[in-house]
Design an enzyme around this catalytic site. Sequence first.
Site, PDB file in Angstrom:
ATOM      1  N   GLY A 264      -8.975  -9.877  -0.433  1.00 30.05           N
ATOM      2  CA  GLY A 264      -8.487 -10.813  -1.247  1.00 30.05           C
ATOM      3  C   GLY A 264      -8.294 -12.237  -0.611  1.00 30.05           C
TER       4      GLY A 264
ATOM      5  N   ILE B 163      -5.474 -13.113   1.032  1.00 31.17           N
ATOM      6  CA  ILE B 163      -5.023 -12.779   2.238  1.00 31.17           C
ATOM      7  C   ILE B 163      -5.973 -12.199   3.229  1.00 31.17           C
ATOM      8  CG2 ILE B 163      -3.342 -11.565   3.741  1.00 31.17           C
ATOM      9  CD1 ILE B 163      -1.392 -11.369   1.190  1.00 31.17           C
TER      10      ILE B 163
ATOM     11  N   ARG C  37     -12.915  -3.486  -2.982  1.00 29.14           N
ATOM     12  CA  ARG C  37     -13.473  -2.937  -4.164  1.00 29.14           C
ATOM     13  C   ARG C  37     -14.688  -3.647  -4.573  1.00 29.14           C
ATOM     14  NH1 ARG C  37      -8.621  -3.579  -8.118  1.00 29.14           N
ATOM     15  NH2 ARG C  37      -8.957  -5.697  -7.200  1.00 29.14           N
TER      16      ARG C  37
ATOM     17  N   ARG D 280       1.498  -2.699   2.060  1.00 31.33           N
ATOM     18  CA  ARG D 280       2.427  -2.106   1.934  1.00 31.33           C
ATOM     19  C   ARG D 280       2.720  -0.862   2.734  1.00 31.33           C
ATOM     20  NH1 ARG D 280       4.183  -6.135  -0.204  1.00 31.33           N
ATOM     21  NH2 ARG D 280       4.733  -6.371  -2.548  1.00 31.33           N
TER      22      ARG D 280
ATOM     23  N   GLU E 276      11.908   0.736   3.543  1.00 29.46           N
ATOM     24  CA  GLU E 276      12.277  -0.415   4.471  1.00 29.46           C
ATOM     25  C   GLU E 276      13.542  -0.574   4.336  1.00 29.46           C
ATOM     26  OE1 GLU E 276       7.982  -2.738   3.788  1.00 29.46           O
ATOM     27  OE2 GLU E 276       9.773  -3.477   2.935  1.00 29.46           O
TER      28      GLU E 276
ATOM     29  N   HIS F 275       9.404  -7.022   7.386  1.00 29.65           N
ATOM     30  CA  HIS F 275       8.469  -7.280   6.122  1.00 29.65           C
ATOM     31  C   HIS F 275       8.639  -8.949   5.712  1.00 29.65           C
ATOM     32  CE1 HIS F 275       7.042  -5.990   1.906  1.00 29.65           C
ATOM     33  NE2 HIS F 275       6.519  -6.996   2.078  1.00 29.65           N
ATOM     34  N   ILE F 276       8.175  -9.543   6.996  1.00 31.23           N
ATOM     35  CA  ILE F 276       8.469 -10.928   6.834  1.00 31.23           C
ATOM     36  C   ILE F 276       7.187 -11.868   6.562  1.00 31.23           C
ATOM     37  CG2 ILE F 276      10.441 -11.196   8.344  1.00 31.23           C
ATOM     38  CD1 ILE F 276       8.480 -11.794  10.607  1.00 31.23           C
ATOM     39  N   GLY F 277       6.019 -11.096   6.051  1.00 28.78           N
ATOM     40  CA  GLY F 277       4.832 -11.906   5.984  1.00 28.78           C
ATOM     41  C   GLY F 277       4.834 -13.176   5.251  1.00 28.78           C
TER      42      GLY F 277
END
Length: 331
Positions: free
Chosen positions: A163, A165, A185, A247, A276, A295-297
């Site tokens: 996608g 990202i 997909r 995730r 988390e 989780h700092i994307g």
Amino acid sequence: MGAMGDQDLPGVLVSGFEGPSGICKDHVGELQKHFNLITMHELLENKTQLGPKIQAVCIWNREPAINQELLQSLPALKIVASSGAGLDHLDLKLIDSFGVKVANTPQAVSSPTADLGMALLLAAARRVVEGHQLAVSPDTESFSANWMGEEVTGSTLGIVGMGSIGYKVAQRARAFEMKILYHNRKRRKLEEEEAVGATYCDKLDELLQQSDFVMLALSLTPQTQRLIGRRELRLMKPTAILVNIGRGLLIDQDALVEALQTGVIRAAALDVSHPEPLPRDHPLLKLKNVTLTPHIGSATHQARRQMMENLVGSILASLNGLPIPNEVLFK
């Protein structure tokens, strides 16, 4: 904090302003210019009076949680605007059944998350965290010439989930002269593949077998939950490194721990886990060949500001009956 903002402005429900899920103080002003902010705490204390005033819910860090009871208590609700790209915390069917729209902020998160994906890949390949610990340790007397990592330039990167990202990861990887494989997909257009030099793998197995680095950049859905399990890890090269910026539940964590402990794969770099944070005695926290971030994307000042602007824009459009930017269309 008491009731926020001007009572005449449209009411917007927020989780609150304190604690790990509180809205960052820098952004509260931006929201208050347009909305009367009502916190979850205030709503629970005075549902009859405040419920009918709320026309939008602004979700920050997955809070507040949207359930049937909440939706029933908000008769004037028009939109749920959620920060970030992931939607796995929302029951879209339920929200749609109340005639409520949903918007998210995918553009704001794609570049910073792709940057972090590359940072994790490089850190794991070159053992940056271990190297830092060695360099600063009071016990270190000399540096070994034979303390080595993996080369990134010219290696093969398999991107699972192409996608916005995943595609930005490919653009960055191209500068490292990496050979890029991807599984998605839907196959991307030929000109998009050519622009980043990416080769489509119809089968995930094929990508796993050929890649030196496997990066997960896909959404969590019932179909993708535990996509990477014991069998998939065994298909990877023993020198391979697994990077996850999607995730935590995309990976079977018990199988990953075992694979890292027994040399099935070389290392893992994870921005996400389940839960988390992980319990403090979790085996992943004790392994040297694991790089973890909290989780700092999308956690940059610029991205968070853009997220908030996008949320405000989507809410205003919805309240004014205009087309909603970043509307999530129900399948």
